[in-house]
Design an enzyme around this catalytic site. Structure first.
Site, PDB file in Angstrom:
ATOM      1  N   VAL A  11       0.910  -1.181   0.092  1.00  0.00           N
ATOM      2  CA  VAL A  11       0.227  -0.033  -0.012  1.00  0.00           C
ATOM      3  C   VAL A  11       1.110   1.221  -0.110  1.00  0.00           C
ATOM      4  O   VAL A  11       0.463   2.252  -0.762  1.00  0.00           O
ATOM      5  CB  VAL A  11      -1.041  -0.073   1.140  1.00  0.00           C
ATOM      6  N   THR A 120      -5.230  -0.854   7.772  1.00  0.00           N
ATOM      7  CA  THR A 120      -6.676  -1.277   8.179  1.00  0.00           C
ATOM      8  C   THR A 120      -6.566  -1.445   9.375  1.00  0.00           C
ATOM      9  O   THR A 120      -5.890  -2.658  10.108  1.00  0.00           O
ATOM     10  CB  THR A 120      -7.102  -2.499   7.513  1.00  0.00           C
ATOM     11  N   GLU A 148      -7.625   2.238   2.513  1.00  0.00           N
ATOM     12  CA  GLU A 148      -7.304   1.800   0.947  1.00  0.00           C
ATOM     13  C   GLU A 148      -8.463   0.724   0.399  1.00  0.00           C
ATOM     14  O   GLU A 148      -8.688  -0.141   1.371  1.00  0.00           O
ATOM     15  CB  GLU A 148      -5.909   1.499   0.815  1.00  0.00           C
ATOM     16  N   PHE A 149      -8.640   0.515  -0.861  1.00  0.00           N
ATOM     17  CA  PHE A 149      -9.438  -0.454  -1.369  1.00  0.00           C
ATOM     18  C   PHE A 149      -8.747  -1.123  -2.397  1.00  0.00           C
ATOM     19  O   PHE A 149      -9.201  -1.522  -3.337  1.00  0.00           O
ATOM     20  CB  PHE A 149     -10.665   0.107  -1.763  1.00  0.00           C
ATOM     21  N   LEU A 247     -18.957 -13.059  -7.645  1.00  0.00           N
ATOM     22  CA  LEU A 247     -20.203 -14.371  -7.413  1.00  0.00           C
ATOM     23  C   LEU A 247     -19.285 -15.575  -7.948  1.00  0.00           C
ATOM     24  O   LEU A 247     -19.831 -16.614  -8.789  1.00  0.00           O
ATOM     25  CB  LEU A 247     -21.320 -14.141  -8.024  1.00  0.00           C
ATOM     26  N   GLY A 250     -15.647 -21.351  -6.880  1.00  0.00           N
ATOM     27  CA  GLY A 250     -14.248 -22.095  -7.181  1.00  0.00           C
ATOM     28  C   GLY A 250     -13.957 -22.596  -5.659  1.00  0.00           C
ATOM     29  O   GLY A 250     -14.636 -23.331  -5.083  1.00  0.00           O
ATOM     30  N   CYS A 257      -5.893  -9.902   2.516  1.00  0.00           N
ATOM     31  CA  CYS A 257      -7.197  -8.704   3.104  1.00  0.00           C
ATOM     32  C   CYS A 257      -8.300  -9.791   3.776  1.00  0.00           C
ATOM     33  O   CYS A 257      -8.589  -9.593   4.807  1.00  0.00           O
ATOM     34  CB  CYS A 257      -7.404  -7.930   2.213  1.00  0.00           C
TER      35      CYS A 257
HETATM   36  C1  UDX Z   1      -9.275  -7.225  -1.794  1.00  0.00           C
HETATM   37  C2  UDX Z   1     -10.386  -6.132  -2.201  1.00  0.00           C
HETATM   38  O1  UDX Z   1     -10.891  -6.522  -3.280  1.00  0.00           O
HETATM   39  C3  UDX Z   1      -9.826  -4.938  -2.181  1.00  0.00           C
HETATM   40  O2  UDX Z   1     -10.741  -4.169  -2.296  1.00  0.00           O
HETATM   41  C4  UDX Z   1      -9.058  -4.815  -0.723  1.00  0.00           C
HETATM   42  O3  UDX Z   1      -8.782  -3.471  -0.461  1.00  0.00           O
HETATM   43  C5  UDX Z   1      -8.012  -5.848  -0.405  1.00  0.00           C
HETATM   44  O4  UDX Z   1      -8.620  -7.309  -0.660  1.00  0.00           O
HETATM   45  P1  UDX Z   1      -7.404  -8.495  -3.185  1.00  0.00           P
HETATM   46  O5  UDX Z   1      -6.967  -9.063  -1.811  1.00  0.00           O
HETATM   47  O6  UDX Z   1      -6.069  -7.907  -3.846  1.00  0.00           O
HETATM   48  O7  UDX Z   1      -8.155  -7.234  -2.901  1.00  0.00           O
HETATM   49  O8  UDX Z   1      -7.884  -9.712  -4.089  1.00  0.00           O
HETATM   50  P2  UDX Z   1      -9.416  -9.866  -4.755  1.00  0.00           P
HETATM   51  O9  UDX Z   1      -9.228  -9.377  -6.278  1.00  0.00           O
HETATM   52  O10 UDX Z   1     -10.572  -9.109  -4.164  1.00  0.00           O
HETATM   53  O11 UDX Z   1      -9.442 -11.331  -4.686  1.00  0.00           O
HETATM   54  C6  UDX Z   1      -9.714 -11.840  -3.101  1.00  0.00           C
HETATM   55  C7  UDX Z   1      -9.842 -13.451  -3.357  1.00  0.00           C
HETATM   56  O12 UDX Z   1     -10.976 -13.883  -3.713  1.00  0.00           O
HETATM   57  C8  UDX Z   1      -8.740 -14.162  -4.340  1.00  0.00           C
HETATM   58  O13 UDX Z   1      -8.436 -15.412  -3.699  1.00  0.00           O
HETATM   59  C9  UDX Z   1      -9.932 -14.506  -5.561  1.00  0.00           C
HETATM   60  O14 UDX Z   1      -9.481 -15.604  -6.063  1.00  0.00           O
HETATM   61  C10 UDX Z   1     -10.915 -14.888  -4.574  1.00  0.00           C
HETATM   62  N1  UDX Z   1     -12.523 -14.628  -5.361  1.00  0.00           N
HETATM   63  C11 UDX Z   1     -12.406 -13.333  -5.965  1.00  0.00           C
HETATM   64  C12 UDX Z   1     -13.276 -15.425  -5.795  1.00  0.00           C
HETATM   65  O15 UDX Z   1     -12.807 -16.548  -5.374  1.00  0.00           O
HETATM   66  N2  UDX Z   1     -14.092 -15.190  -6.391  1.00  0.00           N
HETATM   67  C13 UDX Z   1     -14.422 -14.114  -6.890  1.00  0.00           C
HETATM   68  O16 UDX Z   1     -15.522 -14.123  -7.433  1.00  0.00           O
HETATM   69  C14 UDX Z   1     -13.596 -13.171  -6.575  1.00  0.00           C
END
Ligand code: UDX
Length: 427
Positions: A11, A120, A148-149, A247, A250, A257
């Site tokens: 970050v 956070t 942050e997001f 949605l 898997g 996070c």
């Molecule tokens: C997340 C949030 O999206 C972000 O806004 C926050 O600040 C930090 O956490 P990140 O951890 O980088 O970001 O990954 P993200 O793309 O959100 O995916 C997280 C996990 O969820 C991954 O393991 C991904 O494979 C899984 N995922 C995501 C699913 O299993 N299904 C989905 O539909 C989307």
């Protein structure tokens, strides 16, 4: 503006590089000397698309500076961003890095400044941080919260074009100054008090995995009744009150996070006397999803994995990152090993990071080489190179043609035509 970033993690480095690119003078403070040494040589310690270029560009034009000295980093500062980690330690948020960083800032603040907590932290922590900081300084400062997001792999884009910029400040003047600093960034503005800002962050990072666990539960039911989860959730997501994102069924969610923030919000609830049952179920569902997936692998491989070569494609917790924190691959591989499989794993960038966490398996970077003699291909992380595998080549390499798709990316018809046995999750 003159800006200080405390903590050169994911970050911190992204925020620093983007703010410097806007023309601000940015000082990054990092107290890990090895990390600082590498950064001074231009080496970013993790993989994030576009970050190295932006970082080096701003170092070159002298808008981005690195130091381990609070004095130097804070000499002319107007806004300080605290971007240190708040890791999960046995179900509790570890806050010592935040306390240390803010104490360091307080001790070295020369003139009035805004101190922004980007890390956070549990809602309401700013009061405790402020109480501690006031012990070390007589200089006036204003404590704010700008969560942050950022998604890993898309961090630059998410910083420049977020859905929203949340500014939690007690004073109007502070909010206005932070709005001005964020001016070049697009997205809705939410101005609120710091507690609400921190709650927005936790609630967002708990709601998204709730959607994923719900999708995974529906996928299990789809498997049982023969429905196609992609059609089902595609149809569900068309309702604008629900929305199509997150949605994707898997093998479950991972990363730095979601698991940490879900646990933190459950813990925060407990402290406040609230039993956050939904989130406990989200956690449990995510864990069970890996077992469910392992059960599929075992069944498709004839009921036993003893001595069988299983190739896992993808180690990072998601594509476009080298991050292995809470990656689904870790529990999938542990489960495969426990069942006696000989595991070979591949990943375009995460192998060096995975080696530190997993032993007793073979790592092979080239996916085709990794698949030689394999009983089954198990997709865990949907990197583009795995989405576009040449299956006419793969079919000649594998011992048995079994594909178990933990991210529902492959086309069943295409694979079955080539003689593969295919199973996704819920389709
Ligand atoms: C997340 C949030 O999206 C972000 O806004 C926050 O600040 C930090 O956490 P990140 O951890 O980088 O970001 O990954 P993200 O793309 O959100 O995916 C997280 C996990 O969820 C991954 O393991 C991904 O494979 C899984 N995922 C995501 C699913 O299993 N299904 C989905 O539909 C989307």
């Amino acid at each position: 503006m003159n800006v200080t970033i405390v903590g050169a993690g994911f970050v911190g480095l992204v925020t620093a590089s983007v703010l410097a690119d806007f023309g601000n003078d940015v000082w990054v403070l990092e107290n890990n000397t090895e990390k600082l040494g590498n950064l001074l040589k231009g080496k970013i310690p993790f993989y994030e698309p576009g970050l190295e270029t932006l970082f080096l560009k701003n170092i070159k034009v002298n808008r981005l500076h690195l130091t381990s000295s609070y004095q130097e980093a804070l000499a002319k500062t107007e806004v300080v961003f605290v971007c240190v980690g708040t890791p999960d330690k046995g179900g509790r948020v570890y806050l010592q890095y935040v306390y240390n960083a803010t104490a360091g800032v307080a001790r070295n603040l020369k003139e009035s400044a805004i101190v922004v907590i980007k890390s956070t932290v549990p809602p309401g922590l700013n009061d405790e941080i402020e109480r501690r900081m006031r012990k070390y300084t007589k200089v006036d400062f204003s404590l704010a919260s700008v969560p942050e997001f950022l998604r890993e792999g898309k961090a630059i884009e998410d910083t420049l074009h977020p859905y929203r910029v949340v500014i939690g400040a007690k004073e109007e003047e502070t909010a206005q100054k932070l709005l001005a600093l964020h001016e070049p960034i697009t997205g809705e503005r939410v101005i609120c008090d710091p507690i609400s800002a921190q709650m927005i962050k936790y609630a967002s990072n708990a709601f998204l995995p709730t959607k994923i666990s719900f999708a995974n539960s529906i996928a299990v039911l789809c498997d049982q009744c023969g429905a196609d989860v992609e059609k089902v959730l595609g149809g569900v997501g068309l309702d604008r009150r629900i929305g199509p994102d997150f949605l994707g069924a898997g093998v479950g969610y991972g990363g730095s996070c979601f698991p940490k923030d879900v646990a933190a919000l459950i813990g925060f609830g407990r402290k406040k006397g609230y039993n956050f049952k939904i989130l406990k179920a989200v956690q449990a569902t995510n864990k069970e999803q890996v077992n469910y997936f392992l059960g599929k692998i075992k069944r498709l491989c004839g009921g036993s994995l003893k001595g069988k070569k299983i190739t896992v494609l993808g180690l990072a917790f998601k594509p476009d990152t080298s991050d292995m924190r809470d990656a689904s691959s870790l529990s999938v591989i542990a489960g495969l090993k426990e069942m006696g499989a000989k595991v070979t794993a591949s990943d375009p960038v995460a192998i060096p990071f995975a080696r530190r966490l997993i032993d007793g398996i073979e790592f092979v970077e080239d996916p085709y080489q990794a698949l030689e003699g394999a009983e089954a291909l198990v997709l865990v992380t949907e990197w583009n190179e795995y989405r576009s595998l040449d299956f006419s080549r793969v079919r000649k390499l594998m011992k048995s043609r079994i594909v178990i798709d933990g991210r529902n990316v492959y086309n069943r018809n295409m694979l079955e035509q080539q003689g593969f046995i295919y199973e996704g999750v819920g389709k």
